[in-house]
Each structure stands twice: as C-alpha cells, then as structure tokens.
Scaffold this motif. Structure first.
Motif, PDB file in Angstrom:
ATOM      1  N   ALA A   1      48.314  34.313  42.656  1.00 23.31           N
ATOM      2  CA  ALA A   1      47.402  33.170  42.727  1.00 23.31           C
ATOM      3  C   ALA A   1      46.922  32.610  41.472  1.00 23.31           C
ATOM      4  O   ALA A   1      46.907  31.303  41.366  1.00 23.31           O
ATOM      5  N   ASP A   2      47.042  33.295  40.562  1.00 19.78           N
ATOM      6  CA  ASP A   2      46.682  32.803  39.258  1.00 19.78           C
ATOM      7  C   ASP A   2      47.917  32.015  38.462  1.00 19.78           C
ATOM      8  O   ASP A   2      47.675  31.717  37.425  1.00 19.78           O
ATOM      9  N   LYS A   3      48.957  32.010  39.128  1.00 17.01           N
ATOM     10  CA  LYS A   3      49.877  31.196  38.599  1.00 17.01           C
ATOM     11  C   LYS A   3      49.746  29.625  39.008  1.00 17.01           C
ATOM     12  O   LYS A   3      50.422  28.738  38.535  1.00 17.01           O
ATOM     13  N   ALA A   4      48.781  29.248  40.147  1.00 19.71           N
ATOM     14  CA  ALA A   4      48.897  28.085  40.424  1.00 19.71           C
ATOM     15  C   ALA A   4      47.541  27.559  40.357  1.00 19.71           C
ATOM     16  O   ALA A   4      47.438  26.175  39.724  1.00 19.71           O
ATOM     17  N   ILE A   5      46.440  28.300  40.486  1.00 20.32           N
ATOM     18  CA  ILE A   5      45.069  27.880  39.996  1.00 20.32           C
ATOM     19  C   ILE A   5      44.153  29.037  39.353  1.00 20.32           C
ATOM     20  O   ILE A   5      44.543  30.104  39.521  1.00 20.32           O
ATOM     21  N   PRO A   6      43.329  28.497  38.596  1.00 21.58           N
ATOM     22  CA  PRO A   6      42.508  29.611  37.859  1.00 21.58           C
ATOM     23  C   PRO A   6      41.607  30.402  38.857  1.00 21.58           C
ATOM     24  O   PRO A   6      41.103  29.912  39.799  1.00 21.58           O
ATOM     25  N   VAL A   7      41.912  31.908  38.836  1.00 27.30           N
ATOM     26  CA  VAL A   7      41.033  32.711  39.738  1.00 27.30           C
ATOM     27  C   VAL A   7      40.018  33.582  39.111  1.00 27.30           C
ATOM     28  O   VAL A   7      40.320  33.887  38.085  1.00 27.30           O
ATOM     29  N   ASP A   8      38.870  33.642  39.824  1.00 24.32           N
ATOM     30  CA  ASP A   8      37.982  34.436  39.219  1.00 24.32           C
ATOM     31  C   ASP A   8      37.875  35.836  39.533  1.00 24.32           C
ATOM     32  O   ASP A   8      37.375  36.729  38.760  1.00 24.32           O
ATOM     33  N   TYR A   9      37.960  36.295  40.917  1.00 22.74           N
ATOM     34  CA  TYR A   9      37.869  37.628  41.244  1.00 22.74           C
ATOM     35  C   TYR A   9      39.295  38.078  41.986  1.00 22.74           C
ATOM     36  O   TYR A   9      39.614  37.274  42.959  1.00 22.74           O
ATOM     37  N   PHE A  10      39.626  39.032  41.943  1.00 22.91           N
ATOM     38  CA  PHE A  10      40.788  39.405  42.614  1.00 22.91           C
ATOM     39  C   PHE A  10      40.533  40.942  43.384  1.00 22.91           C
ATOM     40  O   PHE A  10      39.638  41.593  43.152  1.00 22.91           O
ATOM     41  N   ILE A  11      40.832  40.730  44.695  1.00 19.90           N
ATOM     42  CA  ILE A  11      40.602  41.918  45.684  1.00 19.90           C
ATOM     43  C   ILE A  11      41.702  42.608  46.228  1.00 19.90           C
ATOM     44  O   ILE A  11      42.479  42.219  47.001  1.00 19.90           O
ATOM     45  N   PRO A  12      42.407  43.684  45.648  1.00 14.97           N
ATOM     46  CA  PRO A  12      43.742  44.098  45.985  1.00 14.97           C
ATOM     47  C   PRO A  12      43.441  44.919  47.289  1.00 14.97           C
ATOM     48  O   PRO A  12      42.343  45.292  47.619  1.00 14.97           O
ATOM     49  N   GLY A  13      44.661  44.943  47.860  1.00 12.31           N
ATOM     50  CA  GLY A  13      44.690  45.638  49.284  1.00 12.31           C
ATOM     51  C   GLY A  13      45.774  45.131  49.943  1.00 12.31           C
ATOM     52  O   GLY A  13      46.038  44.077  49.910  1.00 12.31           O
ATOM     53  N   CYS A  14      46.300  46.007  51.066  1.00  9.62           N
ATOM     54  CA  CYS A  14      47.388  45.579  51.680  1.00  9.62           C
ATOM     55  C   CYS A  14      47.249  46.223  53.286  1.00  9.62           C
ATOM     56  O   CYS A  14      47.985  46.988  53.472  1.00  9.62           O
ATOM     57  N   PRO A  15      46.566  45.598  54.142  1.00 10.16           N
ATOM     58  CA  PRO A  15      45.810  44.509  54.014  1.00 10.16           C
ATOM     59  C   PRO A  15      44.342  44.920  53.506  1.00 10.16           C
ATOM     60  O   PRO A  15      44.039  46.078  53.413  1.00 10.16           O
ATOM     61  N   THR A  16      43.695  43.969  52.906  1.00  9.86           N
ATOM     62  CA  THR A  16      42.299  44.362  52.327  1.00  9.86           C
ATOM     63  C   THR A  16      41.329  44.815  53.326  1.00  9.86           C
ATOM     64  O   THR A  16      41.343  44.325  54.326  1.00  9.86           O
ATOM     65  N   LYS A  17      40.794  45.986  53.091  1.00  4.68           N
ATOM     66  CA  LYS A  17      39.761  46.486  53.972  1.00  4.68           C
ATOM     67  C   LYS A  17      38.562  45.694  54.000  1.00  4.68           C
ATOM     68  O   LYS A  17      38.271  45.001  53.001  1.00  4.68           O
ATOM     69  N   PRO A  18      37.912  45.419  55.216  1.00  6.03           N
ATOM     70  CA  PRO A  18      36.865  44.243  55.046  1.00  6.03           C
ATOM     71  C   PRO A  18      35.615  44.803  54.383  1.00  6.03           C
ATOM     72  O   PRO A  18      34.898  44.208  53.594  1.00  6.03           O
ATOM     73  N   GLU A  19      35.384  46.172  54.104  1.00  2.00           N
ATOM     74  CA  GLU A  19      34.475  46.504  53.081  1.00  2.00           C
ATOM     75  C   GLU A  19      34.734  46.381  51.856  1.00  2.00           C
ATOM     76  O   GLU A  19      34.055  46.042  51.055  1.00  2.00           O
ATOM     77  N   ALA A  20      36.059  46.277  51.456  1.00  2.00           N
ATOM     78  CA  ALA A  20      36.552  46.023  49.989  1.00  2.00           C
ATOM     79  C   ALA A  20      35.890  44.270  49.834  1.00  2.00           C
ATOM     80  O   ALA A  20      35.741  44.171  48.853  1.00  2.00           O
ATOM     81  N   ILE A  21      36.233  43.573  51.046  1.00  2.00           N
ATOM     82  CA  ILE A  21      36.068  42.284  50.756  1.00  2.00           C
ATOM     83  C   ILE A  21      34.473  41.914  50.589  1.00  2.00           C
ATOM     84  O   ILE A  21      34.012  41.132  49.582  1.00  2.00           O
ATOM     85  N   ILE A  22      33.620  42.887  51.194  1.00  2.00           N
ATOM     86  CA  ILE A  22      32.136  42.649  51.235  1.00  2.00           C
ATOM     87  C   ILE A  22      31.722  43.167  49.728  1.00  2.00           C
ATOM     88  O   ILE A  22      30.994  42.818  49.049  1.00  2.00           O
TER      89      ILE A  22
END
Lengths: 176, 300, 179
Positions: A108-129
C-alpha cells in the motif's frame, strides 16, 4: 478554541472506510468480523461508513493491482484531512507473495502514504483491534527488530553444558 | 418574559438532542448483545466533524446553502413550539400550518442538497426521500388537525395541549395508535430508513457532504427526532401538569426518553422495508388517520 | 402476532447479556496450532538456507559477507505465516510463535537478523559433499550466497569459492522497473 476541542475529540470517534484493492477477501472478512458483537470495535466509537467523504480512516486491504492504482489514489484524495491510513494484511504491507509480479504495484505504501501496518494472512481480528488500540494510544508497541549473533561454535556450547553437568555431579557427591 | 421561554426551548433542544441519539445507539447495541459506544458518543462525532477541512465537491450555491437551511428550519420550529406548557414569544403569530410548512422546508432542503451533488447515488436517495416525505405528511397534518377540529381554532396551544382536555375519546385513541405505528418513518429509523439506507445506497442523499456541512445535517436529523418524540408526548400525554416551569421541563424530558426507548427497540428488531411496501403500509395509516378526524368531526 | 414475536425477540436477548471480549485490556492467548510470527533459535541454526529456498514470498535473505560469517535476514513485511520454513528446517530451529500483535508504523520493526559463524572445512575452505538425495541439495546450489539485504532481494547467484567481485556487484543490485 473550537479547533482544539475538535482535535481532542478526533481519537474518540473515528469513522472508517474500507477499500479493497485486489485482495482475496480474507482480510475483508476479518474486517467484517471486527464489527460483530464478539470483538465489538464500536465501543471505541468507530463506525463503518459507505462514502470516503464521511470517513477519517481508510482501511486498505490487498496488494494494489494495476487497475485499482488510480482508484485508490482518488479515494485517498476524497477523504478530508486529518486522515489516517491502515494497511491490513500481508498484501497491503509488502505485496504478499506477489510483490514483484507483472500486475501488482506491491504494497500500500507505493500508492498512498500509510500510517500503520497490520501484518497477517489473514489478519486475526484481535490483531486488528490491537492495531486500532495502538493508533488510539491505549497500548504500547510490541514489535521491534530482533538481532541474534552466534559467536561460539555449537560444539563448544555442548561441551560447556557437559562440563557444568559433571561439576554438579561432583558437588552432589561431596554433599552426601 | 415570553422570549426567554423561546430561547430556553432552543438551548434545551440543542443540548439534549445528541444525548437521546446516544441512548438509541447504546440500546440498539445492547439488543445485539454487544457493548456499544458510550452514551455521549454523538457529541464527539459532531465536534470531530466540525474540525475537518471543508471540501466543496460541487461548486454551486444550493450545495452550500442546503445544510444551513435545514438546520435553520428545524431551529425555527423549536423556537415556536410551547415546551413546558408555556406560551412563548411567537405564539401570537403562528399556528399549526406554520409548523407543517417549516417541517416540510427541512425536507426540501435535504432534497436540494442531494440533487445539487451531481452524483447518481444521491439522486436515487433524493427520489426515495421525496416519496417518504409525501407519504408522511398527511399523517402529521391529521394529528395536528384533530385538535384543531375539536376546539375550532388553529392555534398551537389548543392543537397540542388541550386535545385530551375532554378525556380520551375513540378518535383520540385511534390517532394515538396510528401515530405510534407511523413514528418510525417520521424519525427516519428502521423499518423506514429507506432514504438514508447505509449499505444499500452509500448513505443516500448525503454522499458528497463532508466535514462541517455533514455535521449540520446530522444535527438537523437529531433535532428532528427529538421534535417528533416531543410532539407525541405533548399531544397525547399531557395530563401531568404542575405549575412549576422546571418541573414541567424535567417531566417532559423523561417522557421523551421513554418514547426514544420505544423507537430504539422497534428500530433494532425490524428489517428495512422496500419503498413500495412502505407506501402500501402508509396508505393504510393515512386512511385510518382520516377516519379518526372524521370521527372527531362527528363528535366521538 | 408480529408484535408478540418482536417482544419475544427482545426478551430472548436478555439471556446471553453482553458477549463482547475485553480484548486490548485483558490478554487473549491464541489457540493451539496457531501460526504467528516465526522465530529463529540461533543456537540451533546451522545456516543451511533451507528456509530461504522454500519461502513462497522470498522473505528470507542469505548473504555471506566474508568466508566465515553468514548473515540471514527475515523481512516480515511479506510473510504469509505459512510455516514452510519451520516445516523444512533440518534442525528444528524455527518455531512459529503464537505472537500476533505485530502492528507497527515502521516496516523495519518486524525484521529479524542473524549472524552465523560458519565452520570451514579443514581441507578446502568451504565446500561440502553434494548428496543428491535430500530436497535441499537437489536444488543444485553451491556454497556461497549473495542476496542483497538493502533492497531485500533474493538473488540465486551462488559460487564455489568466496568471490569478492560478485559480492561487490550484488551490493549494487537494483530491481527491474515496472509500471
């Protein structure tokens, strides 16, 4: 005075716009999970809105593919300042497995400036929180770079352990 | 002295409208078994929206005028209604037809804003909002005309507070039931939030509004909700009347809170109607309200 | 009749109450067999490079900066947490931890660097007997590896003897431009 009050109220009510730029929908389903009663994220004041003009935060999922690149930029410009961008999932963080294929811009940071990255595949909902709580300042950051150095031979540590064992056996014998 | 009552009306409505909206949101969350936002959340929403930059996506004068006109019309309605059983400054000059016109002006300003946005979703939302307005207005007018017919005068005080002075007759009970069944469309909540359908139409008529303009529209919707709840309380349950002004205000605010609890419970357990189903439902309501007025003309 | 069913619906909600988890304020452990971020145990790692060869996102880079020291870099920005590296490691040095709280503002925070001391063969420097029976050796890679760490690129260029010209050339490697 009103602008100071508005700045103080900004972290208490973030409105979220979800943008999918070529994802497999795994991260989209996890974002939907975060709004269900079990992991309720509305207790922080966050609401899902349908139009980027009403939103403060853009949730970007998916490696930005070539057809969606100008559309992601337009959606980003439609959000009024002040704004934040979250990149959710491995595809938004660095492009996933497809970071250098012909159709993918890669991350995403090649298109728009990003503030926070949340890695995961798929991201656990607790990780998003956790990522949301980190942005609001409720928890401390836990990820940090790790550096490990191996400066002795494996055979040396084996022999050192054996020497310690023998020493303890001798002390045991002396005590008895 | 009378103008003080009007100003107190405006201040109370502006202060308490977001609180009732917060109660509705919290109760909806509890019905869905989740924790929900804090009750003062809409205050934070509006303050945050006022602090964003303003993007004028369509550069014509109706776009900029519409939110201001909406908020101005609903504040004008609040200025003239007799809250707390007191006649106020404007009671000499207005009657129930003014109230109906000003409420319609609010709806027209939403339409004006939506149609000047140059966006297809806004146009669809505006056409649905038009249909909603057309079907809602007869029931509102019949509610106010009921009191006018009983007392043979169009003044606000008689239409609003003295309707049940002669006891609860058949026509009044019928009108009460019809108003309760039609309340959800007045305030724009499920099952009748067709025009502002969130996921279907990407927020309908307000899609191009951002920041401070949207804050004004949101305030308009909140004050409109509180006004309709107040209308129910004042027309149909006015029997608690002490002499003190502040006690009257507190009692009326508590009754408005009960009406909001009913709105929240009905809103969170119902799906959303399609526009043709809603129109059919409302045709029955209009017929029943006209029956109620006819009965009251006959003397029942 | 629909009224009683709606009232029953509201009363039915009273039994479970509020089911929201108090997650960020109360820790919540991940379930069994959950694959979080991988972690290398540097005392067990022998520096074979098997994890790097099997990673589908080419996230693990291996670079020999001199004849005795091998640097391995795990760049977590593209990792899909599939677990193939842990599966193929011959020494069980990689463990998929249960850590999923990886949100950060800077992509350099999820990297892991290891510096390993490689033993040299007494006779010839650094070559090993090429077996053709296990999966790692079937990939036909020779001893020294030169992936570029700054641009996070996996370059499969390998040599028998340690070669400083290849080291210098791969230090300036640039990815091909696209779009």
């Amino acid at each position: 005075m009103l602008s100071k009050l508005s700045k103080k109220c900004f972290p208490k009510s973030l409105w979220v716009y979800h943008c999918n730029s070529g994802a497999c929908n795994g991260c989209d389903i996890e974002i939907l999970n975060v709004l269900t009663p079990y992991y309720d994220v509305e207790r922080f004041g966050i609401k899902l809105v349908g139009s980027p003009r009403h939103a403060d935060v853009m949730l970007l999922s998916g490696a930005v593919t070539r057809p969606t690149l100008p559309l992601v930029k337009r959606a980003y410009e439609a959000i009024p300042a002040p704004k934040l961008v979250f990149g959710i999932g491995s595809c938004a963080t660095g492009g996933g497995c497809w970071f250098d294929t012909y159709n993918v811009t890669g991350g995403a940071d090649k298109a728009i400036p990003v503030d926070y990255f949340i890695p995961g595949c798929p991201t656990k909902p607790e990780a998003i929180i956790y990522g949301v709580a980190l942005a609001l300042g409720l928890v401390d950051k836990k990820a940090s770079p790790i550096e490990l150095k191996q400066m002795e031979f494996p055979i040396d540590s084996y022999e050192m352990n054996k020497a310690w064992e023998e020493r303890n056996v001798i002390y045991q014998l002396i005590k008895d | 002295m009378d103008i003080v009552y009007s100003l107190i009306n405006v201040v109370i409505f502006i202060l308490f409208a977001p609180l009732f909206e917060g109660v509705v949101r919290k109760l909806t969350a509890r019905v869905q078994s989740r924790q929900g936002p804090p009750v003062i959340q809409p205050y934070f929403d509006i303050l945050k929206l006022l602090g964003k930059t303003r993007i004028n996506s369509a550069d014509n004068w109706p776009f900029k005028l519409a939110p201001v006109m909406a908020l101005a019309s609903i504040v004008a309605v609040v200025f003239i209604i007799p809250f707390g059983f007191r006649q106020n400054f404007a009671s000499r000059y207005v009657d129930i037809i003014t109230v109906v016109y000003l409420l319609t002006l609010g709806g027209v300003s939403v339409l004006l804003g939506a149609l000047s946005s140059k966006n297809t979703f806004a146009m669809i939302g505006a056409s649905r909002e038009m249909v909603t307005m057309i079907m809602v207005e007869p029931v509102l007018a019949m509610t106010l005309i009921l009191g006018a017919v009983k007392f043979k005068s169009l003044a606000l005080q008689s239409a609003m507070f003295n309707v049940t002075g002669f006891g609860y007759s058949v026509s009044i009970i019928l009108m009460l039931v019809v108003y309760l069944l039609a309340l959800q469309a007045f305030v724009g909540k499920q099952p009748f939030d067709i025009s502002e359908a969130e996921i279907e139409l990407l927020e309908g008529p307000f899609i191009e509004y951002s920041g401070p303009n949207y804050a004004l529209f949101k305030y308009y919707m909140m004050i409109k909700q509180m006004f309709y709840a107040f209308l129910f309380v004042s027309v149909f349950i006015p029997f608690v009347e002490t002499g003190f002004y502040f006690a009257d205000i507190v009692i009326q605010l508590a009754e408005i809170l009960l009406v909001f609890v009913v709105i929240a419970l009905v809103g969170s357990t119902n799906p959303r109607f399609r526009i043709d189903q809603a129109v059919k439902y409302y045709a029955v309501m209009i017929f029943l309200s006209m029956c109620a007025v006819g009965l009251s003309v006959r003397g029942f | 009749m629909w009224l009683t069913s709606k009232i029953k619906q509201v009363l039915m909600v009273l039994k479970p109450g509020v089911v929201t988890l108090k997650y960020p304020f109360v820790p919540r452990p991940a379930p069994e067999n959950f694959r979080g971020a991988p972690y290398w145990d540097h005392t067990k790692c022998i520096g074979c490079g098997g994890c790097s060869n099997h990673c589908p996102a080419r996230t693990i880079m291996v670079r020999d900066i001199c004849q005795e020291i091998r640097v391995m870099l795990y760049d977590g920005s593209r990792c899909t947490y599939c677990g193939r590296c842990a599966d193929v490691c011959p020494e069980d040095a990689i463990e998929m931890t249960k850590n999923y709280e990886l949100a950060t503002g800077d992509k350099n925070d999820i990297t892991e660097t290891m510096e390993l001391f490689m033993l040299t063969c007494q006779r010839c420097g650094r070559c090993y007997e090429m077996e053709t029976s296990n999966a790692i050796d079937k990939m036909d890679l020779r001893g020294y590896r030169y992936d570029n760490l700054e641009t996070r690129t996996v370059i499969r260029k390998t040599t028998d003897q340690f070669d400083t010209s290849v080291l210098r050339e791969t230090a300036q490697y640039k990815r091909p431009e696209k779009i």
